[in-house]
Design a protein around this motif. Sequence first.
Motif, mmCIF file in Angstrom:
data_model
loop_
_atom_site.group_PDB
_atom_site.id
_atom_site.type_symbol
_atom_site.label_atom_id
_atom_site.label_comp_id
_atom_site.label_asym_id
_atom_site.label_seq_id
_atom_site.Cartn_x
_atom_site.Cartn_y
_atom_site.Cartn_z
ATOM 1 N N ILE A 249 32.748 44.161 49.020
ATOM 2 C CA ILE A 249 33.865 43.237 49.233
ATOM 3 C C ILE A 249 33.798 42.063 48.271
ATOM 4 O O ILE A 249 34.790 41.713 47.619
ATOM 5 N N ILE A 250 32.617 41.431 48.181
ATOM 6 C CA ILE A 250 32.508 40.267 47.308
ATOM 7 C C ILE A 250 32.584 40.663 45.835
ATOM 8 O O ILE A 250 33.153 39.946 45.010
ATOM 9 N N GLU A 251 32.061 41.847 45.497
ATOM 10 C CA GLU A 251 32.151 42.326 44.114
ATOM 11 C C GLU A 251 33.605 42.576 43.740
ATOM 12 O O GLU A 251 34.044 42.242 42.635
ATOM 13 N N ASP A 252 34.372 43.145 44.656
ATOM 14 C CA ASP A 252 35.782 43.418 44.382
ATOM 15 C C ASP A 252 36.557 42.127 44.145
ATOM 16 O O ASP A 252 37.401 42.055 43.251
ATOM 17 N N PHE A 253 36.256 41.098 44.931
ATOM 18 C CA PHE A 253 36.949 39.817 44.787
ATOM 19 C C PHE A 253 36.623 39.157 43.455
ATOM 20 O O PHE A 253 37.523 38.739 42.711
ATOM 21 N N VAL A 254 35.320 39.066 43.134
ATOM 22 C CA VAL A 254 34.908 38.423 41.886
ATOM 23 C C VAL A 254 35.365 39.240 40.685
ATOM 24 O O VAL A 254 35.849 38.683 39.681
ATOM 25 N N PHE A 255 35.227 40.565 40.757
ATOM 26 C CA PHE A 255 35.617 41.434 39.646
ATOM 27 C C PHE A 255 37.114 41.331 39.367
ATOM 28 O O PHE A 255 37.533 41.316 38.197
ATOM 29 N N TYR A 256 37.913 41.271 40.412
ATOM 30 C CA TYR A 256 39.364 41.211 40.228
ATOM 31 C C TYR A 256 39.761 40.028 39.351
ATOM 32 O O TYR A 256 40.504 40.171 38.371
ATOM 33 N N TRP A 257 39.254 38.844 39.704
ATOM 34 C CA TRP A 257 39.632 37.654 38.927
ATOM 35 C C TRP A 257 39.008 37.655 37.532
ATOM 36 O O TRP A 257 39.647 37.242 36.557
#
Length: 508
Positions: free
Chosen positions: A359-367
């Motif tokens: 979840i946190i990887e997806d959030f950081v990776f997206y931006w």
Amino acid sequence: MANRIDHEYDYLFKIVLIGDSGVGKSNILSRFTRNEFCLESKSTIGVEFATRTLQVEGKTVKAQIWDTAGQERYRAITSAYYRGAVGALLVYDITKRQTFENVLRWLRELRDHADSNIVIMMAGNKSDLNHLRSVADEDGRSLAEKEGLSFLETSALEASNIEKAFQTILSEIYHIISKKALAAQEAAGNLQVPGQGTAINITDSSVAKSKGCFCCLFHSWTLSHLFLALHLPHLSLSLDPSMASLVESGWQYLVTHFSDFQLACIGSFLLHESVFFLSGLPFIFLERQGFLTKYKIQAKNNTPAAQEKCITRLLLYHFCVNLPLMMASYPVFRAMGMRSSLPLPSWKEVSAQILFYFIIEDFVFYWGHRILHTKWLYKTVHSVHHEYATPFGLTSEYAHPAEILFLGFATIVGPALTGPHLITLWLWMVLRVLETVEAHCGYHFPWSLSNFLPLYGGADFHDYHHRLLYTKSGNYSSTFVYMDWIFGTDKGYRRLKSLKENSELKQT
């Protein structure tokens, strides 16, 4: 403890030697098992063991002695070996007061990790150095009496009280087990066989053997083991690691033979390379051979030269960027609480942490990914990754070194925040590699995860991203699609997918 199932011994008892480094545990072990003493002995690394068979009240007992390293840095490793121990010899050096003061710390650790019924003896070693004594015999006896322990002063050099110490421990263990077995036999003697109305008398195995009654022998062996398993679960112990799971046994070997740095850095790198290339190379083969073309998302194929260039660059980037990054991350993980010792974390803990990482990887990776698609960064950095408009598995990590460092932060931020067990970190890395290889594989199969998990992007979702110019790319997420859905950056993909589905309906 293990009853005899062959003719070598009646019982097998595991005994651990514990205490500070340099108190003489290894020489006590060698003196008892081999009648040897070495003045040049070195500190034990990890764990060593030896066995000796002897008679205890007419029974043949095989003593299995484990010498756990005393160095502070190995204490977390050796704690796993307390499991199943039925006896312990807690050793201090009579010439070093600090080793005596640390006895209570070792005793706490032993009681935390071992069975509550474990037999413990405290031994003040090196009694041959009486002229250098800093711990009085009375001090040792007083502490042992206070803690409810047996006590002896020993000398591995002179072989003084070594035999007596182990004989005392083994005899006490045997007495405990004999009482439990007797109670089990008495309890079993009151049992009635349904429909028969007669009592089953559990006889000693030797009596059963003399009568040639295999059934009595079997029942005696089984019921006594059942009783002991219920009342003394940790006393059922054998040398091989079958008592623990296969994973735990393998992990014991790793943490005993390799340092944390070697496992966390070199081990992680080798695991990453194995999983990455073994999962990515098959897609090159499929593309070259033309297999499963009906599942290929794009009709275009990459040339062999382009594929070879990708592999060559990847090896260069992995050794020159990824490996140094793993080594640089090690102090961070250690500072945040990463550990490698047993026991291993529960599957619930591992699952929860890995879900959090995704979840946190997806959030950081997206931006981070959206920033890389700004005009200057795309032309300067991110265009390297988009060199392959028709991606295949290995292109997932084909990127500019600056991008590897930039987006690599998204992968390690979760573990850095939670300080996981190393096995959790490895599982996270394996799953993340498999996910990104699948997203870049160029094939959408009927068994692809995106067909079963609504929030999972998969190859079809990410392949769309590679086909467009940077200004209209969209689909920035790495694993899940909710970030693109929330911010509307997947509208182009949804529109195209809808048009394809309508076209297919009209054709049918």
